[in-house]
Write an enzyme that holds these catalytic residues in place. Sequence first.
Site, PDB file in Angstrom:
ATOM      1  N   ASP A 116      -0.116   1.680  10.123  1.00 51.98           N
ATOM      2  CA  ASP A 116      -1.311   0.841  10.069  1.00 51.98           C
ATOM      3  C   ASP A 116      -1.044  -0.444  10.838  1.00 51.98           C
ATOM      4  O   ASP A 116       0.007  -1.073  10.659  1.00 51.98           O
ATOM      5  CB  ASP A 116      -1.683   0.498   8.627  1.00 51.98           C
ATOM      6  CG  ASP A 116      -2.343   1.667   7.895  1.00 51.98           C
ATOM      7  OD1 ASP A 116      -2.400   2.774   8.472  1.00 51.98           O
ATOM      8  OD2 ASP A 116      -2.798   1.467   6.757  1.00 51.98           O
ATOM      9  N   ARG A 147      -7.844  10.417  10.769  1.00 54.58           N
ATOM     10  CA  ARG A 147      -7.369   9.113  11.268  1.00 54.58           C
ATOM     11  C   ARG A 147      -6.160   9.249  12.199  1.00 54.58           C
ATOM     12  O   ARG A 147      -5.071   8.795  11.899  1.00 54.58           O
ATOM     13  CB  ARG A 147      -7.027   8.168  10.124  1.00 54.58           C
ATOM     14  CG  ARG A 147      -8.207   7.798   9.251  1.00 54.58           C
ATOM     15  CD  ARG A 147      -7.840   6.679   8.289  1.00 54.58           C
ATOM     16  NE  ARG A 147      -8.992   6.267   7.483  1.00 54.58           N
ATOM     17  CZ  ARG A 147      -8.985   5.256   6.623  1.00 54.58           C
ATOM     18  NH1 ARG A 147      -7.870   4.558   6.463  1.00 54.58           N
ATOM     19  NH2 ARG A 147     -10.064   4.947   5.932  1.00 54.58           N
ATOM     20  N   ASP A 157      -0.107   5.683   1.541  1.00 56.40           N
ATOM     21  CA  ASP A 157      -1.322   5.220   2.219  1.00 56.40           C
ATOM     22  C   ASP A 157      -1.327   5.731   3.653  1.00 56.40           C
ATOM     23  O   ASP A 157      -1.595   6.893   3.893  1.00 56.40           O
ATOM     24  CB  ASP A 157      -1.422   3.700   2.146  1.00 56.40           C
ATOM     25  CG  ASP A 157      -2.779   3.190   2.611  1.00 56.40           C
ATOM     26  OD1 ASP A 157      -3.786   3.875   2.368  1.00 56.40           O
ATOM     27  OD2 ASP A 157      -2.836   2.115   3.221  1.00 56.40           O
ATOM     28  N   ASP A 214       0.803  -1.222   0.000  1.00 54.77           N
ATOM     29  CA  ASP A 214       0.000   0.000   0.000  1.00 54.77           C
ATOM     30  C   ASP A 214       0.836   1.272   0.000  1.00 54.77           C
ATOM     31  O   ASP A 214       0.358   2.329  -0.407  1.00 54.77           O
ATOM     32  CB  ASP A 214      -0.929   0.019   1.217  1.00 54.77           C
ATOM     33  CG  ASP A 214      -2.016  -1.037   1.124  1.00 54.77           C
ATOM     34  OD1 ASP A 214      -2.364  -1.424  -0.003  1.00 54.77           O
ATOM     35  OD2 ASP A 214      -2.511  -1.477   2.182  1.00 54.77           O
TER      36      ASP A 214
END
Length: 440
Positions: A266, A318, A262, A238
């Site tokens: 994560d 986020r 991205d 990603d």
Amino acid sequence: MVIFSRSFLALSTTLIILALCINSSTMAQETEDLNSHSSSNSSTANKLPNDDGAWNEHAVKNPEEVAAMVDMKIKNSTERRRLGFFSCATGNPIDDCWRCDRNWHLRRKRLANCAIGFGRNAIGGRDGRYYVVTDPSDHDAVNPRPGTLRHAVIQDRPLWIVFKRDMVITLTQELIMNSFKTIDGRGVNVAIAGGACITIQYVTNIIIHGINVHDCRRTGNAMVRSSPSHYGWRTMADGDAISIFGSSHIWIDHNSLSNCADGLIDAIMGSTAITISNNYMTHHNEVMLMGHSDSYTRDKLMQVTIAYNHFGEGLIQRMPRCRHGYFHVVNNDYTHWVMYAIGGSANPTINSQGNRFLAPGNPFAKEVTKRVGSWQGEWKQWNWRSQGDLMLNGAYFTKSGAAAPASYARASSLGAKPASVVSMLTYSSGALKCRIGMRC
């Protein structure tokens, strides 16, 4: 007050001498380990820089001046006096664990004892040897050259990885890490930039500290080695700065992260026991994703601590965005967002404590929180609380679910400090500019 200051100075000096006496044998042992655990391997044959004779620019020759300085700090800083700080301490328990030691470079592995939160048991390469990266190249992802970062991280044995000099590493493919590794960028300026970035997949005990990661790109459809005995085909990645996939006991500390394809960090697919601390994040859209998908229920066991980070300029959303699981968001400084700061779906438990939220000027973006793809009848049962957070410029946190402390037990990992001291706790976020022989 001068009498008090001299007494305080004498007590501090006595404590320091006692600490040095107690730890002298340990320091000698690790110094010997650092300098003698070099083998014929070109990656470990280079000793780390050692400059014990370096002048400390913060040193004061005059004891009376020291006493006056201590006296001034005691009188002028209410928070420091109340919390009992020494002159080099900040109240940040991670930093105060090691940064006051001017010989940090001789006992680097002590950093592994300083973690907090759900990732506090991550030891990285503490029990292994040092590996000195001497070569910033990454020409072959299947047969990496000894002395490169890729060659270091794929080894089966524990390693504490350091760098001989400043370097920019442009990775041709994902840097796939093996278990029990520390990447320690202290003392030099190390950047992973302009190519692939870091993948932590199905491994355990990883520490990433003190590096810059930016401008990560999507790569893949290539063979990549993940251990000395295995390489395989990798589909397209990603473009995350740091991707945590099915892994545990992970500590991401004091890194500067920005502008990737991205996410910046994560954590998905059953990852847990993670601490993300002291990082400086800027210029990015989807900053952190915690949890793979609403339907992936293995992430219900996820526990992540997000502490002492600075979410800075150019961030959009986020910080983090959570699914399932338990998330302790504590003593972070949120100075920029465009859409929202903390979001989630699929009933995550979010425990927000002692953070500082500075809302943007947009009157429609003042809310800290966002329930993604959910209606109020559903999300009002989710346990999201704000406790001791400082709301500035109209920021507000929409709470939901239970208020009882017991409901947040699995999302509690350390004691929160007052939001009024967040600027001090996060002042040194990001990769530090440490100098050998001086306090970092």
